[in-house]
Design a protein around this motif. Structure first.
Motif, PDB file in Angstrom:
ATOM      1  N   ALA A  62     -27.432   1.270  14.156  1.00  0.00           N
ATOM      2  CA  ALA A  62     -27.145   0.841  12.696  1.00  0.00           C
ATOM      3  C   ALA A  62     -25.919  -0.619  13.335  1.00  0.00           C
ATOM      4  CB  ALA A  62     -26.506   0.639  11.623  1.00  0.00           C
ATOM      5  N   ALA A  63     -24.879   0.474  13.797  1.00  0.00           N
ATOM      6  CA  ALA A  63     -23.592  -1.009  14.259  1.00  0.00           C
ATOM      7  C   ALA A  63     -23.897  -1.590  15.516  1.00  0.00           C
ATOM      8  CB  ALA A  63     -22.753   0.647  15.078  1.00  0.00           C
TER       9      ALA A  63
ATOM     10  N   ARG B  50     -28.471   8.933  20.380  1.00  0.00           N
ATOM     11  CA  ARG B  50     -28.031   6.907  19.335  1.00  0.00           C
ATOM     12  C   ARG B  50     -28.270   7.949  18.141  1.00  0.00           C
ATOM     13  NH1 ARG B  50     -24.216   2.159  20.221  1.00  0.00           N
ATOM     14  NH2 ARG B  50     -25.558   0.987  21.232  1.00  0.00           N
ATOM     15  N   SER B  51     -27.153   7.895  17.030  1.00  0.00           N
ATOM     16  CA  SER B  51     -27.584   8.414  15.791  1.00  0.00           C
ATOM     17  C   SER B  51     -27.787   6.826  15.419  1.00  0.00           C
ATOM     18  CB  SER B  51     -26.249   8.892  14.852  1.00  0.00           C
ATOM     19  OG  SER B  51     -25.193   7.902  15.948  1.00  0.00           O
ATOM     20  N   ILE B  52     -28.305   7.089  13.539  1.00  0.00           N
ATOM     21  CA  ILE B  52     -28.595   6.000  13.137  1.00  0.00           C
ATOM     22  C   ILE B  52     -27.624   5.474  12.732  1.00  0.00           C
ATOM     23  CG2 ILE B  52     -29.306   5.879  11.196  1.00  0.00           C
ATOM     24  CD1 ILE B  52     -31.029   8.589  10.730  1.00  0.00           C
ATOM     25  N   ALA B  53     -26.187   6.170  12.542  1.00  0.00           N
ATOM     26  CA  ALA B  53     -24.951   5.167  12.369  1.00  0.00           C
ATOM     27  C   ALA B  53     -24.212   4.474  13.565  1.00  0.00           C
ATOM     28  CB  ALA B  53     -23.433   5.466  11.942  1.00  0.00           C
ATOM     29  N   ASP B  54     -24.531   4.823  15.169  1.00  0.00           N
ATOM     30  CA  ASP B  54     -24.570   3.902  15.971  1.00  0.00           C
ATOM     31  C   ASP B  54     -25.548   2.902  16.314  1.00  0.00           C
ATOM     32  OD1 ASP B  54     -22.812   5.832  17.088  1.00  0.00           O
ATOM     33  OD2 ASP B  54     -24.100   7.149  17.944  1.00  0.00           O
TER      34      ASP B  54
ATOM     35  N   ASP C 286     -29.251  -2.263   8.597  1.00  0.00           N
ATOM     36  CA  ASP C 286     -28.763  -1.311   7.411  1.00  0.00           C
ATOM     37  C   ASP C 286     -28.923  -0.493   8.082  1.00  0.00           C
ATOM     38  OD1 ASP C 286     -30.889  -0.463   5.805  1.00  0.00           O
ATOM     39  OD2 ASP C 286     -30.705  -2.852   5.717  1.00  0.00           O
ATOM     40  N   ARG C 287     -28.177   1.111   7.732  1.00  0.00           N
ATOM     41  CA  ARG C 287     -28.587   2.296   8.114  1.00  0.00           C
ATOM     42  C   ARG C 287     -29.966   2.897   7.554  1.00  0.00           C
ATOM     43  NH1 ARG C 287     -24.078   6.107   9.213  1.00  0.00           N
ATOM     44  NH2 ARG C 287     -26.122   7.423   8.742  1.00  0.00           N
ATOM     45  N   ALA C 288     -30.749   2.079   6.720  1.00  0.00           N
ATOM     46  CA  ALA C 288     -31.909   2.681   6.147  1.00  0.00           C
ATOM     47  C   ALA C 288     -33.251   2.161   7.245  1.00  0.00           C
ATOM     48  CB  ALA C 288     -32.012   2.415   4.898  1.00  0.00           C
TER      49      ALA C 288
ATOM     50  N   ALA D 106     -32.789   1.456  10.371  1.00  0.00           N
ATOM     51  CA  ALA D 106     -31.680   1.961  11.470  1.00  0.00           C
ATOM     52  C   ALA D 106     -33.233   3.197  11.271  1.00  0.00           C
ATOM     53  CB  ALA D 106     -30.911   1.779  12.263  1.00  0.00           C
ATOM     54  N   ARG D 107     -32.762   3.465  10.217  1.00  0.00           N
ATOM     55  CA  ARG D 107     -33.649   4.930  10.528  1.00  0.00           C
ATOM     56  C   ARG D 107     -35.021   5.045  10.512  1.00  0.00           C
ATOM     57  NH1 ARG D 107     -35.688   7.927   6.057  1.00  0.00           N
ATOM     58  NH2 ARG D 107     -35.681  10.756   6.325  1.00  0.00           N
TER      59      ARG D 107
END
Length: 252
Positions: free
Chosen positions: A34-35, A28-32, A40-42, A44-45
């Protein structure tokens, strides 16, 4: 009701991030994330980097994958369950008696979770162990556990389930599955004929607590060498029912 001031929001978010990974989404990427979590992306990161720092995730610069260290969380919890400790010696004895693998599972939403297992011969292509999950609608233990629920609640779970066929024998129509649940409820056991995997049949019974609640399911899975799946009933049901009755006095 729990006061929200007593909750740790960051822990809850971290758990949601861990749950965003699964068999179909191991990377999973950070965007994945988060979705999938609604964070939010921050946030999740930060959660992902914390998991990486603590050894629960690997990071290749773009994607995260969970490490085996995560299994400590689940396996520790399963091992601590009173249910697992109570049923394991019964499973071991039953497996030796009938010469087949035996398992106990509980229902978690639309899936069953194995909490204890005694393995003899391996009849599935995947290895099953405590913590393994399978779709409830396609398994004998799952149908036993769904049949124990109020009909409306069972129907809601069936409707939310992934009904993609696992084999040519899989049931995919909710109405047909509900009919099988009604039969299971009436006869007190469930039979599965190669719906999870070709070559595998299983029979399951509910495990009742001393208070009269269905708290788990017990099954045995065998190679499909019989002429008819109904042959499992005289071959294995009496032994399963004997364990069911013995455990009824012990399960809280």
């Amino acid at each position: 009701m729990v006061n929200k001031t007593d909750l740790v929001a960051s822990l809850a978010k971290g758990l949601r991030v861990i749950e965003a990974f699964g068999p179909d989404t191991p990377r999973r990427s950070i965007a994945d994330v988060a979705a999938a979590t609604g964070l939010d992306r921050a946030t999740a990161r930060r959660c992902l980097l914390t998991l990486h720092h603590e050894g629960y995730a690997e990071f290749d610069g773009k994607h995260f994958t969970l490490t085996p260290r995560v299994m400590r969380l689940g396996m520790g919890a399963l091992a601590a369950l009173p249910l697992a400790r109570i049923v394991q010696p019964w499973l071991d004895q039953l497996s030796q008696q009938i010469g087949q693998s035996t398992s106990v599972s509980i229902l978690d939403e639309t899936e069953i979770v194995y909490v204890a297992r005694a393995a003899q011969t391996r009849v599935m292509s995947i290895g099953l162990m405590p913590g393994s999950r399978l779709p409830a609608v396609a398994t004998s233990m799952g149908r036993v556990l769904l049949a124990a629920l109020p009909e409306a609640e069972a129907r809601a779970l069936v409707d939310r389930s992934d009904l993609s066929p696992r084999t040519a024998r899989s049931l995919t129509a909710p109405d047909e599955i509900m009919e099988r649940l009604a039969l299971t409820r009436a006869q007190g056991y469930a039979l599965i004929d190669q719906e999870v995997e070709m070559g595998l049949r299983s029979i399951a019974v509910p495990l009742w607590s001393a208070r009269g609640r269905v708290v788990a399911a017990l099954n045995t899975g065998v190679a499909a060498v019989q002429d008819d799946v109904a042959e499992l009933v005289p071959a294995y049901l009496p032994a399963l029912l004997k364990v069911q009755e013995g455990l009824r006095r012990l399960l809280p």
